[in-house]
Design an enzyme around this catalytic site. Structure first.
Site, short mmCIF file in Angstrom:
data_model
loop_
_atom_site.label_atom_id
_atom_site.label_comp_id
_atom_site.label_asym_id
_atom_site.label_seq_id
_atom_site.Cartn_x
_atom_site.Cartn_y
_atom_site.Cartn_z
N GLY A 1 0.84 -1.20 0.00
CA GLY A 1 0.00 0.00 0.00
C GLY A 1 0.87 1.24 0.00
N SER A 2 0.31 2.32 0.52
CA SER A 2 1.03 3.60 0.47
C SER A 2 2.16 3.63 1.51
CB SER A 2 0.05 4.73 0.78
OG SER A 2 -0.39 4.60 2.12
N ARG B 1 2.60 5.99 3.54
CA ARG B 1 1.98 6.47 4.78
C ARG B 1 1.48 5.28 5.62
NH1 ARG B 1 -2.57 8.28 7.11
NH2 ARG B 1 -3.83 7.11 5.67
N GLY C 1 2.45 2.15 5.29
CA GLY C 1 3.57 1.29 5.62
C GLY C 1 4.32 1.76 6.85
N GLU D 1 5.79 -3.44 0.90
CA GLU D 1 5.89 -3.12 -0.52
C GLU D 1 5.04 -1.88 -0.71
OE1 GLU D 1 5.08 -2.69 -4.12
OE2 GLU D 1 4.02 -4.61 -4.06
N CYS E 1 2.05 0.26 -8.52
CA CYS E 1 3.15 0.86 -7.77
C CYS E 1 4.37 0.96 -8.67
CB CYS E 1 3.43 0.11 -6.48
SG CYS E 1 3.65 -1.61 -6.74
#
Ligand code: UN1
Length: 517
Positions: A247-248, A250, A252, A269, A303
């Site tokens: 995910g983002s 933020r 993570g 990731e 991504c």
């Protein structure tokens, strides 16, 4: 014209997958538990409400973890090649259901049907990879400094692996994790994105049948649903030794801090800000294909999407004109219609992020050369279809430094040697994917060297997206450092143990220490 589910075979696909629109089923393994709260899924294709899925309550979550822990006791004692055989059967089931699952991915997430099929193919590929790996999982042996001693290391399963995945790859990223974790002897608890819960339910149905057919408990694969609060139940839970989160950046950072607090392991990731360097020796035709697919594929929501083109001044105009010309050919619309290249963004929040980015690039001094805009009218009723845009910009702009999950491509000019382009390429917080287009061996090798790209993925003469599963996938810096899928990424799903065995009648100490009794 609104999308007709019948025309595009969605109803039939769902039937084949054994699920329904407005699926009321809830959370997880062996039993479907029920709770009060619901999450809703709207298709970005036609804006329709397509699923209402019950969110996992704290009580349900406890039942899920107990079910998973129970299943783990049984699963870990199956020989790894036997676990591989279950993954093989799962891969076979996916082969049979590739089309309906690809269609559901396309309808719920909005990527093109071709890309939906590609995503299911990635699942099949990782299953094949994991089957072979189930006969390997090897550690090293080493020579002991003591006579009559043997040393080696072996890998044991971890236990319950928690998987938190994102909407943009609603099925493949789960499979990357789960296929490896299963052959390693782990059981999995999966929280798919709350934006694509139906894809999660479809996958659960497929694996549940495989497990049932083999008289194995469904707890080997658990599904939970909900928003960040459910994610938090996982990240704070000591019974889950590994959390794999996609995910983002933020998100993570929150996951890493929470899991780190309890000294758990996390595999992250996260965001990318991927660039293609185009040198004077680049093949422009190849550059255009790589750059355009990289920037507009999955509507810029991978991504690995190409966000920056770093072009040498000598070829700047030629590359710019060729890319702009290619953008004129793009057809935007229903992703299930194979004539279209670009589907919708996931939701209207993403559309706002896109509009915001275009506004910011202008405010920060950029020059828009392919106009963006939100499409409306026939076929665009969901309000999620946007025009891929291109802006000439500077790497120092705050918006260029930021990952916007939308089809916005920034053109950046460089002069002088390729080192200058590499500096620009590396001059962002993220470090996922990168590419160079060149026929010059020296430039290509420099780009791949330790003073070249600082990303987890560095390609020559292909774009930034579309990695194969055989290599380790992931990136450095704010991308989080995790590696999933191929190569030796399996090791993160296991714990390593060093064993020393003494087969003599003496007990000598290491480092020559004397301790006489
Ligand atoms: C992602 O966007 O999270 O390399 C995964 C690619 C795909 C996977 C992308 N194989 O573009």
């Amino acid at each position: 014209m609104a999308v007709s589910l019948i025309d595009f075979g969605i109803q039939e696909a769902l039937q084949q997958l054994g699920i329904e629109l407005h699926n009321k089923g809830t959370s997880t393994g062996s039993t479907w538990y029920s709770s009060e709260e619901e999450i809703t899924s709207f298709s970005p294709v036609d804006g329709k409400l397509i699923a209402e899925v019950e969110s996992t309550s704290i009580d349900d979550y406890e039942k899920v973890i107990e079910t998973a822990a129970e299943a783990y006791k049984l699963w870990r004692v199956q020989p790894a090649p036997l676990r591989g055989d279950i993954v093989r059967q799962f891969g076979e089931a996916l082969r049979k259901l590739k089309e309906p699952l690809g269609k559901l991915v396309s309808y719920e997430m909005g990527k093109s049907y071709q890309e939906g099929l590609g995503e299911v193919q990635e699942m099949i590929d990782i299953c094949d990879f994991a089957v072979g790996l189930s006969r390997q999982l090897h550690g090293f042996t080493m020579h002991s400094e003591r006579p009559g001693h043997r040393m080696y290391e072996q890998y044991h399963p971890l236990g319950i692996v928690g998987i938190i995945s994102a909407f943009n790859f609603p099925v493949a990223v789960w499979a990357w994790n789960t296929a490896l974790a299963w052959i390693c002897g782990d059981v999995c608890v999966w929280k798919p994105s709350e934006k694509t819960p139906l894809c999660g339910i479809a996958c659960q149905h497929i694996i549940a049948k495989v497990l049932r057919d083999n008289q194995l408990p469904e707890g080997i694969s658990c599904l939970i649903n909900g928003n960040y609060k459910v994610g938090e139940m996982m990240t704070t839970d000591k019974r889950i030794p590994l959390i794999s989160a996609t995910g983002s950046t933020r998100m993570g950072k929150i996951v890493a801090a929470t899991v780190g607090q309890r000294l758990g392991k996390s595999l992250l990731e996260l965001g990318g800000n991927n660039a293609i360097i185009v040198t004077p020796d680049a093949d422009i035709k190849m550059t255009v294909i790589g750059a355009v697919f990289g920037a507009v594929g999955t509507a810029g929501q991978r991504c690995t999407s190409t966000r920056r083109l770093i072009i040498h001044e000598d070829v700047y105009d030629a590359v710019k004109n060729a890319v702009v010309d290619a953008y004129k050919q793009l057809k935007i619309g229903n992703p299930l219609d194979e004539n279209n290249h670009v589907g919708p963004l996931i939701d209207t929040d993403a559309v706002n992020g896109y509009k915001n980015a275009l506004q910011k690039v202008v405010d920060q001094g950029g020059n828009i050369i392919v106009e963006g805009g939100v499409l409306s009218g026939d076929g665009y009723e969901s309000g999620c279809y946007v025009k891929p845009a291109i802006a000439e910009a500077n790497n120092s702009f705050e918006i260029v430094q930021h990952e916007t999950f939308a089809p916005v491509l920034y053109l950046l000019k460089y002069s002088g040697s390729v080192e200058n382009a590499i500096d620009i390429q590396n001059g962002v917080a993220q470090g996922l994917s990168s590419a160079i287009m060149t026929n010059n061996l020296r430039e290509a090798e420099l780009f791949l060297s330790h003073v070249g790209s600082d990303c987890g993925i560095a390609n020559v003469n292909i774009g930034t997206s579309g990695a194969e599963i055989g290599g380790a996938f992931g990136g450095e810096k704010e991308t989080g450092g995790g590696r999933e899928s191929g190569s030796d990424a399996w090791k993160v799903y296991m714990r390593r143990q060093t064993n020393t065995i003494n087969y003599t009648t003496e007990l000598p100490l290491a480092q020559g220490i004397k301790f006489d009794l």
